[in-house]
Scaffold this motif. Structure first.
Motif, PDB file in Angstrom:
ATOM      1  N   LYS A  20      22.427   8.180  24.094  1.00 43.52           N
ATOM      2  CA  LYS A  20      22.795   9.150  25.044  1.00 43.52           C
ATOM      3  C   LYS A  20      22.376   9.261  25.787  1.00 43.52           C
ATOM      4  O   LYS A  20      22.746   8.342  26.969  1.00 43.52           O
ATOM      5  CB  LYS A  20      20.637   9.439  24.157  1.00 43.52           C
ATOM      6  N   GLU A  21      23.564  10.580  26.710  1.00 39.64           N
ATOM      7  CA  GLU A  21      24.275  10.325  28.537  1.00 39.64           C
ATOM      8  C   GLU A  21      22.607  10.600  29.010  1.00 39.64           C
ATOM      9  O   GLU A  21      21.600  11.529  28.765  1.00 39.64           O
ATOM     10  CB  GLU A  21      25.105  10.999  28.181  1.00 39.64           C
ATOM     11  N   VAL A  22      22.909   9.830  30.130  1.00 37.95           N
ATOM     12  CA  VAL A  22      21.649  10.107  31.150  1.00 37.95           C
ATOM     13  C   VAL A  22      22.211  11.407  31.928  1.00 37.95           C
ATOM     14  O   VAL A  22      23.295  11.225  31.905  1.00 37.95           O
ATOM     15  CB  VAL A  22      21.209   9.084  31.883  1.00 37.95           C
ATOM     16  N   THR A  23      21.070  12.696  32.229  1.00 43.17           N
ATOM     17  CA  THR A  23      21.761  13.216  33.164  1.00 43.17           C
ATOM     18  C   THR A  23      21.082  13.783  34.383  1.00 43.17           C
ATOM     19  O   THR A  23      20.159  13.130  34.231  1.00 43.17           O
ATOM     20  CB  THR A  23      21.525  14.690  31.959  1.00 43.17           C
ATOM     21  N   PHE A  24      21.378  14.406  35.643  1.00 42.72           N
ATOM     22  CA  PHE A  24      21.335  14.157  36.419  1.00 42.72           C
ATOM     23  C   PHE A  24      21.231  15.622  37.295  1.00 42.72           C
ATOM     24  O   PHE A  24      22.258  16.513  37.032  1.00 42.72           O
ATOM     25  CB  PHE A  24      22.197  13.472  37.702  1.00 42.72           C
ATOM     26  N   PRO A  25      20.837  15.950  38.190  1.00 47.27           N
ATOM     27  CA  PRO A  25      20.728  17.246  38.532  1.00 47.27           C
ATOM     28  C   PRO A  25      22.352  17.246  39.464  1.00 47.27           C
ATOM     29  O   PRO A  25      22.807  16.016  40.099  1.00 47.27           O
ATOM     30  CB  PRO A  25      19.620  17.587  39.860  1.00 47.27           C
ATOM     31  N   ASP A  26      23.015  18.543  39.083  1.00 48.35           N
ATOM     32  CA  ASP A  26      23.760  18.730  40.140  1.00 48.35           C
ATOM     33  C   ASP A  26      24.154  18.076  41.654  1.00 48.35           C
ATOM     34  O   ASP A  26      25.207  18.307  41.842  1.00 48.35           O
ATOM     35  CB  ASP A  26      24.982  19.809  39.865  1.00 48.35           C
ATOM     36  N   ASP A  27      23.458  18.541  41.602  1.00 47.93           N
ATOM     37  CA  ASP A  27      23.380  18.090  43.638  1.00 47.93           C
ATOM     38  C   ASP A  27      22.997  16.874  43.620  1.00 47.93           C
ATOM     39  O   ASP A  27      22.745  16.684  45.012  1.00 47.93           O
ATOM     40  CB  ASP A  27      22.390  19.760  44.319  1.00 47.93           C
ATOM     41  N   GLU A  28      22.694  16.183  42.814  1.00 42.02           N
ATOM     42  CA  GLU A  28      22.630  14.348  43.537  1.00 42.02           C
ATOM     43  C   GLU A  28      23.557  14.171  43.059  1.00 42.02           C
ATOM     44  O   GLU A  28      24.414  13.798  42.034  1.00 42.02           O
ATOM     45  CB  GLU A  28      20.609  14.207  41.825  1.00 42.02           C
ATOM     46  N   THR A  29      23.083  12.962  44.657  1.00 45.43           N
ATOM     47  CA  THR A  29      24.271  11.843  44.191  1.00 45.43           C
ATOM     48  C   THR A  29      23.650  10.362  44.648  1.00 45.43           C
ATOM     49  O   THR A  29      23.087  10.052  45.348  1.00 45.43           O
ATOM     50  CB  THR A  29      25.280  11.529  46.149  1.00 45.43           C
TER      51      THR A  29
END
Length: 111
Positions: free
Chosen positions: A48-57
């Motif tokens: 399963k791919e882990v997702t991150f908020p678009d604005d998170e670096t």
């Protein structure tokens, strides 16, 4: 861990564990295979791919230590994390086998 050139995208660092995978693109060109600052671009938990908020670096990097074959690994997410990583061999699939030391962290932000 392994590092390779991805067509049209620059250099990529891939770290694979028993049930985890992280993929990073090169952010600052290093003088060594792993040295430098890397931006996390993909992470897997099993299949399963882990997702991150678009604005998170999420930045991470490797620095030399005084011991040959040992790097200081650090990451900045909400907190700062750091540990040592020892290159202990090479697996049949071309990845470096590593041992990760104790992990330290700041407590500036809650998860």
């Amino acid at each position: 861990m392994t590092k390779y050139q991805e067509e049209g995208k620059g250099k990529v660092l891939v770290m694979v564990g028993d049930d985890a995978e992280m993929k990073c693109k090169e952010f600052v060109p290093p003088p060594d295979t792993y040295l430098g600052t890397w931006k996390l671009t993909k992470a897997m938990n099993g299949t399963k791919e882990v997702t991150f908020p678009d604005d998170e670096t999420i930045m991470m990097g490797f620095r030399f230590t005084e011991e040959e074959g040992t790097y200081m690994f650090y990451a900045v997410v909400a907190n700062k994390l750091w540990t040592t990583v020892d290159i202990v061999g090479q697996a049949n699939d071309g990845y470096d086998e590593i041992e990760v030391g104790m992990v330290a962290s700041t407590r500036m932000a809650v998860p």
